[in-house]
Design an enzyme around this catalytic site. Structure first.
Site, short mmCIF file in Angstrom:
data_model
loop_
_atom_site.label_atom_id
_atom_site.label_comp_id
_atom_site.label_asym_id
_atom_site.label_seq_id
_atom_site.Cartn_x
_atom_site.Cartn_y
_atom_site.Cartn_z
N TYR A 36 70.45 -26.67 64.23
CA TYR A 36 69.68 -27.51 64.22
C TYR A 36 68.79 -28.72 63.63
O TYR A 36 70.35 -28.96 62.43
CB TYR A 36 68.96 -26.30 63.10
CG TYR A 36 67.48 -26.34 63.43
CD1 TYR A 36 66.94 -26.58 64.63
CD2 TYR A 36 66.64 -26.30 61.97
CE1 TYR A 36 65.07 -26.99 63.84
CE2 TYR A 36 65.78 -26.18 60.93
CZ TYR A 36 64.67 -26.88 62.91
OH TYR A 36 62.97 -26.91 62.16
N LYS B 37 57.58 -30.48 63.57
CA LYS B 37 58.38 -30.09 65.19
C LYS B 37 57.94 -30.05 66.91
O LYS B 37 57.98 -31.07 67.81
CB LYS B 37 60.04 -30.16 65.35
CG LYS B 37 60.70 -30.31 64.18
CD LYS B 37 61.86 -29.68 63.90
CE LYS B 37 62.62 -29.95 62.95
NZ LYS B 37 62.38 -29.55 61.41
N PHE C 131 55.06 -27.88 57.59
CA PHE C 131 56.49 -27.92 57.70
C PHE C 131 57.65 -28.20 58.91
O PHE C 131 56.86 -28.72 59.57
CB PHE C 131 57.66 -27.18 56.38
CG PHE C 131 57.17 -26.54 55.49
CD1 PHE C 131 58.23 -28.04 54.50
CD2 PHE C 131 56.55 -25.91 55.00
CE1 PHE C 131 57.86 -28.26 53.42
CE2 PHE C 131 56.03 -26.26 53.35
CZ PHE C 131 56.80 -27.30 52.65
N SER C 132 58.19 -27.48 59.29
CA SER C 132 58.99 -27.70 60.72
C SER C 132 58.40 -27.36 61.41
O SER C 132 58.86 -27.66 63.00
CB SER C 132 60.31 -26.93 60.91
OG SER C 132 61.48 -27.28 59.94
N ALA C 133 57.02 -26.64 61.83
CA ALA C 133 56.16 -26.48 62.90
C ALA C 133 55.44 -28.22 63.16
O ALA C 133 55.31 -28.39 64.87
CB ALA C 133 55.09 -25.61 62.19
#
Length: 419
Positions: A186, A102, A98-100
């Site tokens: 965010y 980014k 997921f957002s890791a």
């Protein structure tokens, strides 16, 4: 009276949800494996205890890895990649983070800056002229990467993800939701989409972010991480499971914050939002995972995250002298943190140049939905990675699975350095 009935119904539902499934769930053998260097045995012990004590969800699988001063010192995994099939989590099991993701996208942008192809303080439109539509002409690369561009509400359109040119046209037309640079919110799904389109224009080879990551980072440095999972690797992917009412109530029992969260929604009549299941089924489809969504659909191992951040924490180079990023750029990440932290999952996280910053701990990286973590600690030269197929209620703040492992690692290092 209606409120009391609602409250009683919620309590009964909680009991049934938490306890009844356990009556029919067949206990699976606890499996953990991996290696630790001498002095880090307590980390492996705690990891196994997490499975034995129910800290780790019994039908899920997880992995934890640590690099210290450029060397791998912890590489452990356990549980099941697919409990229904009895398939254990293996050394090469990889999962969505997921957002890791980014953090890996931010790294690609930093590499471009390091090579002189991109400048954080130039406008996005100077590389991508079409972006200047609808009041976006003054947005800088820094503003975009720091979640201040006013482009936070864009969702993930699967059709557009398969057509980079059409996606670029759509993103270029999009009008900001606020005056760019005046506020921070965010950019959950839009961050990586804009980063990739910008990278396509700034990169001399005009690659997508996923292609750039593969050719400039993953392959040269042996990083088992993919932004766009190749179909031939799908057999290594686990069956995902996620926090339902079971986890919400389990957390509520021990968490004052979560009790307040649920009580507030009881009082406002919005409790149904707590129990609406997140639709992750599409993230089990290989053709979907093969699409590039650099905000949230990166797939990799804990070892991959720890290795990347371990290199960055070690001054940007491997022990063999292979350089990923200059120390000057790494210093910018930590030294230029400005503005008000933006809330994620109820916790304040500062952002700089695309990375999430823990200012007090002097660490950077990026967390992901469900408890995924990738962290660099340049002061101690540490890189951490944690992934799981069970998506808990934690994203930021203290994660009952990951943070005790993080703290145990620091204790081990303190003992080793004291000798």
């Amino acid at each position: 009276m209606a409120f009391m009935k609602s409250a009683i119904l919620v309590c009964v539902t909680a009991v049934l949800t938490v306890y009844l499934p356990q009556l029919w769930t067949k206990a699976l053998p606890i499996i953990t494996a991996g290696t630790v260097q001498p002095g880090f045995e307590p980390v492996a012990k705690l990891f196994r205890e997490n499975f034995e004590n129910g800290v780790e969800y019994p039908t899920g699988g997880s992995a934890f890895s640590v690099y210290y001063k450029g060397s791998k010192v912890v590489d452990i995994w356990g549980g099941y990649a697919d409990s229904e099939a009895g398939r254990p989590w293996k050394e090469d099991t990889l999962t969505i983070v997921f957002s890791a993701t980014k953090g890996m996208a931010a790294l690609c942008m930093a590499v471009l800056v390091d090579r002189g192809h991109l400048d954080y303080d130039k406008t996005v439109a100077s590389y991508w002229p079409e972006f200047a539509q609808n009041g976006k002409e003054k947005i800088t690369v820094r503003t975009l990467l720091n979640h201040k561009a006013g482009l936070s509400e864009i969702g993930a359109n699967v059709t557009l993800l398969g057509d980079q040119d059409a996606l670029g046209e759509f993103l270029a037309r999009y009008a900001p939701e606020w005056q760019p640079g005046t506020a921070q919110k965010y950019h959950a799904l839009s961050f990586g989409l804009y980063a990739s389109q910008l990278l396509r224009r700034a990169d001399p080879k005009h690659r997508t972010l996923g292609q750039f990551f593969k050719e400039e980072i993953a392959q040269p440095f042996g990083i088992d991480f993919h932004i766009g999972l190749p179909l031939e690797l799908y057999h290594r992917y686990p069956r995902l499971s996620w926090a339902s009412a079971y986890m919400w109530f389990k957390e509520a029992i021990t968490s004052r914050l979560m009790r307040q969260f649920i009580w507030k929604r009881l009082m406002t009549g919005k409790l149904q939002a707590v129990f609406q299941p997140v639709q992750f089924n599409e993230l089990m489809v290989p053709e979907i995972l093969a699409l590039e969504q650099p905000s949230a659909w990166g797939v990799g191992t804990a070892r991959a995250l720890a290795k990347v951040y371990g290199i960055l924490a070690n001054g940007g180079a491997t022990l063999k002298g292979q350089r990923l990023l200059s120390e000057a750029i790494i210093k910018k990440v930590m030294d230029e943190v400005k503005g008000t932290p933006v809330g994620m999952d109820g916790s304040a996280v500062a952002f700089n140049l695309g990375f999430a910053i823990e200012k007090d701990a002097k660490r950077f990286g990026h967390p992901g939905l469900g408890g995924m973590h990738g962290i660099a600690d340049p002061q101690r030269k540490l890189g951490f990675g944690y992934v799981s197929s069970f998506l808990s209620t934690y994203t930021t703040g203290r994660d009952h699975r990951f943070h005790p492992l993080l703290e145990e690692t620091y204790k081990c290092i303190e003992k080793l350095e004291a000798k």
